[in-house]
Design a protein around this motif. Structure first.
Motif, PDB file in Angstrom:
ATOM      1  N   LEU A   1      13.565  12.416 -12.004  1.00 47.29           N
ATOM      2  CA  LEU A   1      14.143  13.171 -13.110  1.00 47.29           C
ATOM      3  C   LEU A   1      14.968  12.227 -13.984  1.00 47.29           C
ATOM      4  CD1 LEU A   1      14.780  15.953 -14.453  1.00 47.29           C
ATOM      5  CD2 LEU A   1      16.795  16.055 -12.967  1.00 47.29           C
ATOM      6  N   GLY A   2      14.777  12.310 -15.274  1.00 50.94           N
ATOM      7  CA  GLY A   2      15.517  11.471 -16.210  1.00 50.94           C
ATOM      8  C   GLY A   2      14.866  10.144 -16.505  1.00 50.94           C
ATOM      9  N   ASN A   3      13.734   9.864 -15.872  1.00 47.03           N
ATOM     10  CA  ASN A   3      13.033   8.605 -16.109  1.00 47.03           C
ATOM     11  C   ASN A   3      11.908   8.840 -17.115  1.00 47.03           C
ATOM     12  OD1 ASN A   3      11.873   6.077 -15.988  1.00 47.03           O
ATOM     13  ND2 ASN A   3      11.740   6.028 -13.746  1.00 47.03           N
ATOM     14  N   PRO A   4      11.910   8.112 -18.230  1.00 47.64           N
ATOM     15  CA  PRO A   4      10.823   8.300 -19.217  1.00 47.64           C
ATOM     16  C   PRO A   4       9.470   7.838 -18.694  1.00 47.64           C
ATOM     17  CG  PRO A   4      12.208   6.426 -19.818  1.00 47.64           C
ATOM     18  CD  PRO A   4      12.883   7.100 -18.680  1.00 47.64           C
ATOM     19  N   ILE A   5       9.473   7.049 -17.619  1.00 51.08           N
ATOM     20  CA  ILE A   5       8.218   6.584 -17.017  1.00 51.08           C
ATOM     21  C   ILE A   5       7.837   7.554 -15.910  1.00 51.08           C
ATOM     22  CG2 ILE A   5       7.050   4.662 -15.871  1.00 51.08           C
ATOM     23  CD1 ILE A   5       9.262   2.828 -16.952  1.00 51.08           C
ATOM     24  N   ASP A   6       6.716   8.239 -16.052  1.00 53.49           N
ATOM     25  CA  ASP A   6       6.322   9.224 -15.044  1.00 53.49           C
ATOM     26  C   ASP A   6       5.254   8.687 -14.086  1.00 53.49           C
ATOM     27  OD1 ASP A   6       4.109   9.157 -16.647  1.00 53.49           O
ATOM     28  OD2 ASP A   6       4.163  11.265 -17.234  1.00 53.49           O
ATOM     29  N   TYR A   7       4.968   7.395 -14.181  1.00 56.69           N
ATOM     30  CA  TYR A   7       3.975   6.756 -13.309  1.00 56.69           C
ATOM     31  C   TYR A   7       4.724   5.977 -12.246  1.00 56.69           C
ATOM     32  CZ  TYR A   7      -0.631   4.755 -12.242  1.00 56.69           C
ATOM     33  OH  TYR A   7      -1.823   4.408 -11.628  1.00 56.69           O
ATOM     34  N   ILE A   8       4.877   6.550 -11.041  1.00 60.13           N
ATOM     35  CA  ILE A   8       5.709   5.950 -10.000  1.00 60.13           C
ATOM     36  C   ILE A   8       4.897   5.020  -9.111  1.00 60.13           C
ATOM     37  CG2 ILE A   8       7.166   6.401  -7.997  1.00 60.13           C
ATOM     38  CD1 ILE A   8       7.880   9.064  -9.172  1.00 60.13           C
ATOM     39  N   THR A   9       5.317   3.751  -9.067  1.00 59.04           N
ATOM     40  CA  THR A   9       4.764   2.777  -8.117  1.00 59.04           C
ATOM     41  C   THR A   9       5.945   2.019  -7.509  1.00 59.04           C
ATOM     42  OG1 THR A   9       4.556   0.912  -9.665  1.00 59.04           O
ATOM     43  CG2 THR A   9       2.735   2.513  -9.599  1.00 59.04           C
ATOM     44  N   ASP A  10       5.662   0.979  -6.729  1.00 59.33           N
ATOM     45  CA  ASP A  10       6.741   0.188  -6.131  1.00 59.33           C
ATOM     46  C   ASP A  10       7.362  -0.782  -7.129  1.00 59.33           C
ATOM     47  OD1 ASP A  10       4.373  -1.202  -6.283  1.00 59.33           O
ATOM     48  OD2 ASP A  10       4.724  -2.383  -4.476  1.00 59.33           O
ATOM     49  N   THR A  11       6.891  -0.803  -8.386  1.00 62.41           N
ATOM     50  CA  THR A  11       7.471  -1.673  -9.407  1.00 62.41           C
ATOM     51  C   THR A  11       8.060  -0.887 -10.579  1.00 62.41           C
ATOM     52  OG1 THR A  11       5.328  -1.911 -10.533  1.00 62.41           O
ATOM     53  CG2 THR A  11       5.884  -3.556  -8.839  1.00 62.41           C
TER      54      THR A  11
ATOM     55  N   ASP B   1       8.370   3.139   6.794  1.00 63.05           N
ATOM     56  CA  ASP B   1       7.876   3.795   8.009  1.00 63.05           C
ATOM     57  C   ASP B   1       7.736   2.791   9.143  1.00 63.05           C
ATOM     58  OD1 ASP B   1       4.561   3.228   8.172  1.00 63.05           O
ATOM     59  OD2 ASP B   1       5.492   2.993   6.231  1.00 63.05           O
ATOM     60  N   ALA B   2       7.443   1.543   8.839  1.00 63.48           N
ATOM     61  CA  ALA B   2       7.314   0.511   9.888  1.00 63.48           C
ATOM     62  C   ALA B   2       8.704  -0.012  10.218  1.00 63.48           C
ATOM     63  CB  ALA B   2       6.413  -0.614   9.415  1.00 63.48           C
ATOM     64  N   SER B   3       9.513   0.859  10.816  1.00 64.13           N
ATOM     65  CA  SER B   3      10.911   0.523  11.055  1.00 64.13           C
ATOM     66  C   SER B   3      11.299   0.789  12.498  1.00 64.13           C
ATOM     67  CB  SER B   3      11.806   1.356  10.124  1.00 64.13           C
ATOM     68  OG  SER B   3      11.713   2.721  10.503  1.00 64.13           O
ATOM     69  N   THR B   4      12.555   0.583  12.775  1.00 66.20           N
ATOM     70  CA  THR B   4      13.078   0.860  14.111  1.00 66.20           C
ATOM     71  C   THR B   4      13.960   2.101  14.076  1.00 66.20           C
ATOM     72  OG1 THR B   4      14.939  -0.642  13.682  1.00 66.20           O
ATOM     73  CG2 THR B   4      13.004  -1.563  14.803  1.00 66.20           C
TER      74      THR B   4
ATOM     75  N   SER C   1       4.243   1.889   4.230  1.00 67.60           N
ATOM     76  CA  SER C   1       3.862   0.500   4.485  1.00 67.60           C
ATOM     77  C   SER C   1       2.439   0.219   4.020  1.00 67.60           C
ATOM     78  CB  SER C   1       4.004   0.175   5.972  1.00 67.60           C
ATOM     79  OG  SER C   1       3.193   1.033   6.761  1.00 67.60           O
ATOM     80  N   VAL C   2       1.543   1.191   4.191  1.00 69.43           N
ATOM     81  CA  VAL C   2       0.153   1.026   3.745  1.00 69.43           C
ATOM     82  C   VAL C   2       0.108   0.977   2.222  1.00 69.43           C
ATOM     83  CG1 VAL C   2      -2.151   2.055   3.728  1.00 69.43           C
ATOM     84  CG2 VAL C   2      -0.773   2.122   5.806  1.00 69.43           C
ATOM     85  N   TYR C   3       0.898   1.832   1.584  1.00 68.17           N
ATOM     86  CA  TYR C   3       0.925   1.826   0.120  1.00 68.17           C
ATOM     87  C   TYR C   3       1.443   0.491  -0.411  1.00 68.17           C
ATOM     88  CZ  TYR C   3       2.095   3.038  -4.673  1.00 68.17           C
ATOM     89  OH  TYR C   3       2.181   3.045  -6.047  1.00 68.17           O
ATOM     90  N   LEU C   4       2.468  -0.051   0.230  1.00 68.41           N
ATOM     91  CA  LEU C   4       3.026  -1.333  -0.221  1.00 68.41           C
ATOM     92  C   LEU C   4       2.032  -2.476  -0.054  1.00 68.41           C
ATOM     93  CD1 LEU C   4       6.686  -1.076   1.161  1.00 68.41           C
ATOM     94  CD2 LEU C   4       5.983  -1.065  -1.238  1.00 68.41           C
ATOM     95  N   ASP C   5       1.123  -2.345   0.893  1.00 64.20           N
ATOM     96  CA  ASP C   5       0.135  -3.404   1.134  1.00 64.20           C
ATOM     97  C   ASP C   5      -1.025  -3.370   0.148  1.00 64.20           C
ATOM     98  OD1 ASP C   5       1.530  -4.491   3.224  1.00 64.20           O
ATOM     99  OD2 ASP C   5       0.462  -3.370   4.778  1.00 64.20           O
TER     100      ASP C   5
END
Length: 312
Positions: free
Chosen positions: A74-84, A111-114, A227-231
């Motif tokens: 919300l409040g972001n003019p960019i509606d295309y969300i990625t890791d960048t 998700d690949a965490s402890t 983690s899969v998405y980041l890869d």
């Protein structure tokens, strides 16, 4: 003729030994029946109370989490969300928090965490969202702090599982789902930490998992672990597929132990099997898995497909 009066001993004669034994047996049978009914009623009441505790804490908490996750981006003019994406609604990397951000990666959506969990071989996940109050009304973050309307700061909320056990040596931990909220300025500098213990949302949780809904194609939505998405490699001709929704999953237990010899120890959560840690010393509780899919309102991806009319 005179009738001899009955002797005093005969006039006060009681039960015979056989009569006493029969009375004792009948009394024991009645007592056993009463105890059986009492135990059955107690177990039933305990199960109902435990189920009510799970339902109350889970449903209301899940609704609250859903309301906040819907605010992501919300409040972001960019509606295309990625890791960048700059100040993207789902925080996966430092780039999502701003150019000058230096936050440790362990505080992002992972998700690949402890992360603590009572599930054998499967740690809990963590979800971090970001939004800005662009409404004309005051809002409140997951810790109850007021968000002033029109504030230039971004609100960051981190949902995670933490250990609240009094005993640090027990195999099965007393876990809770918590949320820690903070503020980040436009450049990505954290002005209010979201790395603390936060506020407890669900007091008894054995597992917390998430999946990201990714727009893989025009008519295809795929759910992936973070983690899969980041890869996924960044295409040279464009961007990664956008994140448009989030699946949430929790295994919640009651606060009241069950009066029973067994309890459920295997669950299906977000399409995979989850088994409790094999611990003979753990208390028996009523447990249930909950799932929810949240569509990100401020991250819609619309694809237009052109068709050619062959008619003259």
């Amino acid at each position: 003729m005179k009738i001899a009066p009955k002797s005093h001993a005969a006039s006060i004669a009681g039960f015979t030994l056989i009569e006493l034994m029969i009375s004792l047996v009948l009394g024991l049978l009645i007592s056993a029946a009463v105890m059986q009914v009492y135990l059955v009623n107690t177990r039933t009441i305990t199960v109902q109370q435990s189920a009510s505790e799970v339902q109350d804490s889970s449903i209301f908490a899940m609704q609250s989490i859903e309301e906040h996750v819907r605010l992501a981006n919300l409040g972001n003019p960019i509606d295309y969300i990625t890791d960048t994406t700059d100040h993207g609604g789902i925080v996966l990397t430092q780039a999502n928090l701003g150019a000058s951000n230096t936050t440790d990666a362990k505080f992002f959506t992972i998700d690949a965490s402890t992360g603590p969990s009572n599930i054998d071989g499967k740690p809990s996940d963590q979800l971090v969202i970001q939004y800005k109050n662009i409404t004309p009304h005051a809002m409140y973050d997951c810790e109850g702090e007021e968000i002033n309307p029109g504030s230039s700061d971004w609100v960051v909320e981190r949902y995670f599982v933490r250990d609240i056990s009094k005993s640090k040596t027990a195999t099965t931990k007393d876990l809770a789902l918590a949320c820690s909220a903070g503020r980040v300025d436009t450049d990505g500098t954290v002005t209010d930490s979201f790395a603390d213990n936060g506020a407890i949302i669900v007091p008894a949780v054995d597992q917390f998992k998430i999946l990201l809904g990714v727009q893989a194609a025009v008519d295809e939505l795929t759910y992936l672990p973070p983690s899969v998405y980041l890869d996924i490699e960044q295409p040279s001709s464009g961007q990664k597929p956008a994140v448009t929704s989030v699946k949430l999953g929790m295994i919640v237990r009651s606060s009241t132990p069950l009066i029973t010899d067994t309890d459920a120890d295997e669950f299906t959560l977000l399409g995979s099997e989850h088994a409790l840690i094999d611990d003979d010393s753990r208390k028996k509780y009523y447990r249930r898995s909950y799932e929810s899919t949240v569509l990100l309102r401020s991250a819609r991806v619309m694809s237009l497909v052109a068709t050619v009319n062959d008619e003259p």
